[in-house]
Design a protein around this motif. Structure first.
Motif, PDB file in Angstrom:
ATOM      1  N   ILE A 221       0.850  -1.194   0.000  1.00 44.43           N
ATOM      2  CA  ILE A 221       0.000   0.000   0.000  1.00 44.43           C
ATOM      3  C   ILE A 221       0.884   1.240   0.000  1.00 44.43           C
ATOM      4  O   ILE A 221       1.820   1.349   0.792  1.00 44.43           O
ATOM      5  CB  ILE A 221      -0.940   0.004   1.230  1.00 44.43           C
ATOM      6  N   VAL A 222       0.577   2.178  -0.906  1.00 44.62           N
ATOM      7  CA  VAL A 222       1.370   3.403  -1.032  1.00 44.62           C
ATOM      8  C   VAL A 222       0.427   4.602  -1.039  1.00 44.62           C
ATOM      9  O   VAL A 222      -0.392   4.756  -1.952  1.00 44.62           O
ATOM     10  CB  VAL A 222       2.222   3.409  -2.323  1.00 44.62           C
ATOM     11  N   MET A 223       0.548   5.446  -0.011  1.00 43.69           N
ATOM     12  CA  MET A 223      -0.300   6.621   0.120  1.00 43.69           C
ATOM     13  C   MET A 223       0.577   7.867   0.243  1.00 43.69           C
ATOM     14  O   MET A 223       1.779   7.811  -0.012  1.00 43.69           O
ATOM     15  CB  MET A 223      -1.238   6.453   1.321  1.00 43.69           C
ATOM     16  N   ASN A 224      -0.023   8.986   0.656  1.00 42.46           N
ATOM     17  CA  ASN A 224       0.726  10.233   0.784  1.00 42.46           C
ATOM     18  C   ASN A 224       1.088  10.577   2.220  1.00 42.46           C
ATOM     19  O   ASN A 224       1.914  11.464   2.452  1.00 42.46           O
ATOM     20  CB  ASN A 224      -0.069  11.403   0.187  1.00 42.46           C
ATOM     21  N   SER A 225       0.461   9.914   3.187  1.00 41.54           N
ATOM     22  CA  SER A 225       0.733  10.233   4.597  1.00 41.54           C
ATOM     23  C   SER A 225       0.597   8.984   5.447  1.00 41.54           C
ATOM     24  O   SER A 225      -0.070   8.010   5.056  1.00 41.54           O
ATOM     25  CB  SER A 225      -0.244  11.305   5.101  1.00 41.54           C
ATOM     26  N   GLN A 226       1.202   9.020   6.627  1.00 41.64           N
ATOM     27  CA  GLN A 226       1.094   7.905   7.564  1.00 41.64           C
ATOM     28  C   GLN A 226      -0.349   7.725   8.032  1.00 41.64           C
ATOM     29  O   GLN A 226      -0.794   6.602   8.294  1.00 41.64           O
ATOM     30  CB  GLN A 226       2.018   8.136   8.762  1.00 41.64           C
ATOM     31  N   GLU A 227      -1.092   8.835   8.131  1.00 44.19           N
ATOM     32  CA  GLU A 227      -2.495   8.748   8.549  1.00 44.19           C
ATOM     33  C   GLU A 227      -3.318   7.975   7.520  1.00 44.19           C
ATOM     34  O   GLU A 227      -4.190   7.170   7.874  1.00 44.19           O
ATOM     35  CB  GLU A 227      -3.076  10.156   8.740  1.00 44.19           C
TER      36      GLU A 227
ATOM     37  N   ALA B  15      -5.907   2.818   5.840  1.00 44.65           N
ATOM     38  CA  ALA B  15      -5.981   1.691   4.909  1.00 44.65           C
ATOM     39  C   ALA B  15      -5.894   0.362   5.644  1.00 44.65           C
ATOM     40  O   ALA B  15      -6.667  -0.569   5.369  1.00 44.65           O
ATOM     41  CB  ALA B  15      -4.867   1.802   3.878  1.00 44.65           C
ATOM     42  N   PHE B  16      -4.966   0.258   6.590  1.00 49.41           N
ATOM     43  CA  PHE B  16      -4.812  -0.999   7.319  1.00 49.41           C
ATOM     44  C   PHE B  16      -5.959  -1.232   8.305  1.00 49.41           C
ATOM     45  O   PHE B  16      -6.349  -2.380   8.544  1.00 49.41           O
ATOM     46  CB  PHE B  16      -3.454  -1.029   8.022  1.00 49.41           C
TER      47      PHE B  16
END
Length: 309
Positions: A278-284, A289-290
């Motif tokens: 999974i690749v997003m823009n922020s840790q939040e 997602a998880f």
């Protein structure tokens, strides 16, 4: 204005690694090299004639925020997903999967009659504006990929343009080009790539000069043995070349032919938060997602079954 030939910025030797449930492969680049290859995130070379090294495959796993591009040369890859899609990627076929808002799928490699398996998987990032788009597939058969021949040089055009033809993969966010190029001995291949775009080459077979300098010390080389004192100008199999900016790529062969993937795309220039598939823009966003994965809310309504290989 004179067009400038892109120089080699850096060369890597792909590194052995194990992924999925025990698939042995070579990683050309990955997580720790972000954002050097923006908009691309990862390139894996899976190449083996030992079934024990690939049959366990990549069982059910999620993806969000990226596109995965699987190109098979030998053997085949069976796949299925949470939307009910299933099929087989055969030799010469390609699957361009846009995970978007979320998909759960599996990829199970199978060898040919001689137990051979060979293919590549590339990950392309999605910008924030498209990370939660509806998932989709573009399943491309080998017969649908045009091949252009120019002075003995053969180019399979998967995505983008070469020799006046356009590849079958369309409407991809990163505006990439994906070419499979074979250059005979004693020949020169040139290809225009937009300025500002990231450009890379991965050598499948043979060897060639990938810029006009022919200076073995004109760029960094990563992944060679510490005691390997031979520094060569020509790049051979399992070498990844990252180009500097310029107008075109020039590849020259001498006594051997060369086959390589030539890939380019428009950088996104956004923060990358990456954990596993999974690749997003922020840790939040990663945390959300998880959490959704754990709650069974990862695959969004509106994701529908689509035609695929």
């Amino acid at each position: 204005m004179t067009e400038s030939i892109r120089k080699i910025r850096k060369v890597w030797k792909s590194e052995p690694t194990i992924e999925g449930a025990g698939v042995h492969l070579k990683r050309a680049f990955g997580n720790y090299q972000v954002p050097m290859f923006d908009p691309f995130l990862l390139l894996d070379d899976f190449h083996s004639d030992d079934p024990a090294h690939y049959l366990k495959g990549f069982p059910w796993h999620p993806h969000r925020g990226i596109e995965t591009i699987t190109y098979v040369l030998q053997g085949r890859v069976e796949h299925g997903d949470s939307m009910g899609n299933k099929g087989v990627i055969e030799p010469g076929d390609l699957q361009w999967m846009t995970a978007g808002s979320g998909i759960i799928h599996q990829e199970m490699p199978k060898g040919d009659s001689d137990n051979r398996l060979w293919g590549f998987q590339l990950w392309a990032n999605l910008p924030a504006s498209h990370k939660m788009m509806t998932p989709r597939y573009q399943g491309i058969l080998a017969s649908e990929i045009p091949e252009v021949t120019m002075n003995g040089i053969k180019v399979k055009v998967v995505c983008g343009h070469a020799g006046g033809v356009e590849g079958p993969v369309r409407d991809v966010i990163a505006a990439p080009e994906y070419l499979d190029v074979t250059v005979p001995e004693q020949a020169i291949f040139t290809h225009t790539i937009k300025r500002g775009y990231t450009a890379l080459a991965y050598v499948i077979d043979g060897e060639a000069y990938f810029d006009g300098e022919r200076n073995a010390f004109g760029h960094d080389v990563v992944g060679v043995n510490y005691f390997d004192l031979e520094r060569r100008c020509e790049c051979g199999p399992e070498n990844l070349i990252l180009f500097s900016d310029g107008d075109l790529v020039s590849v020259t062969t001498q006594s051997k032919p060369v086959r390589f993937l030539l890939i380019s795309g428009k950088p996104i220039g956004e923060p990358v938060a990456w954990y596993g598939p999974i690749v997003m823009n922020s840790q939040e966003e990663l945390q959300l997602a998880f959490e959704e994965l754990e709650k069974g809310a990862f695959v969004k309504k509106g994701s529908e079954k689509r035609d695929t290989l």
